[in-house]
Scaffold this motif. Structure first.
Motif, mmCIF file in Angstrom:
data_model
loop_
_atom_site.group_PDB
_atom_site.id
_atom_site.type_symbol
_atom_site.label_atom_id
_atom_site.label_comp_id
_atom_site.label_asym_id
_atom_site.label_seq_id
_atom_site.Cartn_x
_atom_site.Cartn_y
_atom_site.Cartn_z
ATOM 1 N N ASP A 1 13.603 -1.093 -0.800
ATOM 2 C CA ASP A 1 13.670 0.129 -1.611
ATOM 3 C C ASP A 1 13.119 -0.131 -3.013
ATOM 4 N N ALA A 2 13.545 -1.233 -3.628
ATOM 5 C CA ALA A 2 13.087 -1.574 -4.975
ATOM 6 C C ALA A 2 11.607 -1.898 -4.996
ATOM 7 N N LEU A 3 11.143 -2.604 -3.972
ATOM 8 C CA LEU A 3 9.728 -2.961 -3.904
ATOM 9 C C LEU A 3 8.853 -1.722 -3.746
ATOM 10 N N ALA A 4 9.276 -0.800 -2.904
ATOM 11 C CA ALA A 4 8.494 0.421 -2.705
ATOM 12 C C ALA A 4 8.399 1.217 -3.997
ATOM 13 N N GLU A 5 9.484 1.287 -4.734
ATOM 14 C CA GLU A 5 9.470 2.007 -6.009
ATOM 15 C C GLU A 5 8.512 1.334 -6.989
ATOM 16 N N ALA A 6 8.556 -0.010 -7.041
ATOM 17 C CA ALA A 6 7.681 -0.742 -7.958
ATOM 18 C C ALA A 6 6.215 -0.631 -7.561
ATOM 19 N N MET A 7 5.952 -0.429 -6.274
ATOM 20 C CA MET A 7 4.580 -0.374 -5.773
ATOM 21 C C MET A 7 3.917 0.976 -5.965
ATOM 22 N N VAL A 8 4.667 2.012 -6.264
ATOM 23 C CA VAL A 8 4.102 3.362 -6.355
ATOM 24 C C VAL A 8 2.864 3.423 -7.252
ATOM 25 N N PRO A 9 2.873 2.806 -8.438
ATOM 26 C CA PRO A 9 1.680 2.888 -9.287
ATOM 27 C C PRO A 9 0.432 2.245 -8.677
ATOM 28 N N LEU A 10 0.617 1.358 -7.704
ATOM 29 C CA LEU A 10 -0.518 0.670 -7.093
ATOM 30 C C LEU A 10 -1.140 1.463 -5.953
ATOM 31 N N THR A 11 -0.470 2.526 -5.516
ATOM 32 C CA THR A 11 -0.944 3.258 -4.343
ATOM 33 C C THR A 11 -2.027 4.283 -4.684
ATOM 34 N N GLY A 12 -2.398 4.356 -5.956
ATOM 35 C CA GLY A 12 -3.470 5.272 -6.319
ATOM 36 C C GLY A 12 -4.845 4.765 -5.927
ATOM 37 N N GLY A 13 -4.946 3.473 -5.632
ATOM 38 C CA GLY A 13 -6.203 2.895 -5.171
ATOM 39 C C GLY A 13 -6.016 2.232 -3.821
ATOM 40 N N THR A 14 -7.087 1.663 -3.310
ATOM 41 C CA THR A 14 -7.015 0.985 -2.014
ATOM 42 C C THR A 14 -6.290 -0.353 -2.176
ATOM 43 N N TYR A 15 -5.352 -0.599 -1.285
ATOM 44 C CA TYR A 15 -4.586 -1.846 -1.374
ATOM 45 C C TYR A 15 -4.209 -2.322 0.024
ATOM 46 N N ALA A 16 -3.932 -3.622 0.111
ATOM 47 C CA ALA A 16 -3.462 -4.240 1.353
ATOM 48 C C ALA A 16 -2.237 -5.079 1.023
ATOM 49 N N LEU A 17 -1.442 -5.406 2.045
ATOM 50 C CA LEU A 17 -0.238 -6.204 1.876
ATOM 51 C C LEU A 17 -0.334 -7.473 2.697
ATOM 52 N N PHE A 18 0.214 -8.570 2.156
ATOM 53 C CA PHE A 18 0.306 -9.838 2.877
ATOM 54 C C PHE A 18 1.705 -10.383 2.668
ATOM 55 N N GLY A 19 2.425 -10.571 3.762
ATOM 56 C CA GLY A 19 3.771 -11.120 3.667
ATOM 57 C C GLY A 19 3.934 -12.321 4.562
#
Length: 233
Positions: free
Chosen positions: A54-72
């Motif tokens: 939940d906290a990570l998704a909230e922090a990631m919101v500003p990054l979703t305006g451009g193209t992004y990928a995730l690596f975990g």
């Protein structure tokens, strides 16, 4: 394009420094720093995967305006997956691809490797995984610093279970070491059921922390996969 990286249990953002260097000139690499370690060591670690995602998704919101990928990687794979689900559920643009490393697909029951009874079992499990990070366990002062994060992370993993829901629409690439002691190839391949997009399984030489020795190969997999996804790298 941004690549956001999620570390393993007990791990920190610095775990992705070699990969970040290898991807220099290709991607803008960001690494999540979980609370309870390194520069955030005075903060309380999250006690559940849900609260953390939940906290990570909230922090990631500003990054979703451009193209992004995730690596975990390892626990980070679970958090990348759950964060992506939350972003999409909230109506935000999802990642163009999700890379899930060193982790089997989620299921209604926790993995037996996550259900650990106390510090002794946690330390035995971490030592068994190998990797350069386990060396800190031999230093009493460093061990005292990392144990709160390890307890919280393994406690969160031990209580985590997949609660159903729609699969990801994003393409998924799964990476695993062929000698990983806690993740079988079949468990990694089961991530196929958690996406409606393209699915790719890559098996690399090495154990749970194969990434330590195969950074250049992982770099090539990431850049090639993103090009296949139709993104500019």
């Amino acid at each position: 394009m941004r690549l956001v990286c999620f570390p393993h249990a007990g791990g920190a953002a610095s775990a992705f420094l070699p990969l970040s260097r290898a991807l220099g000139g290709h991607l803008d690499v960001l690494a999540v720093q979980y609370p309870g370690r390194q520069d955030r060591r005075r903060e309380e670690p999250y006690g559940s995967i849900a609260a953390h995602a939940d906290a990570l998704a909230e922090a990631m919101v500003p990054l979703t305006g451009g193209t992004y990928a995730l690596f975990g990687h390892s626990m980070g794979a679970v958090l990348a997956y759950e964060t992506a689900r939350r972003l999409v559920d909230a109506g935000r643009p999802g990642p163009c691809r999700v890379f899930l490393s060193g982790r089997g697909a989620p299921s209604p029951l926790p993995s037996v490797h996550d259900r650990l009874g106390g510090d002794r079992e946690i330390l035995t499990a971490v030592r068994g995984l190998g990797g350069t990070g386990h060396l800190v366990l031999d230093d009493p002062e460093l061990l005292a610093m990392v144990m709160p994060a390890l307890r919280a992370d393994y406690g969160a993993l031990g209580a985590y279970h997949w609660d159903g829901g729609s699969p990801l629409a994003a393409p998924v690439t799964v990476l695993i070491g062929d000698a990983d002691p806690v993740v079988a190839v079949e468990e990694a391949a089961a991530w196929h059921d958690h996406t409606t997009g393209d699915f790719d399984l890559r098996i690399l030489p090495g154990g749970h922390f194969y990434l330590d020795d195969r950074t250049d190969e992982v770099r090539d997999i990431i850049t090639t996969s993103l090009l296949v996804a139709g993104s500019t790298v």
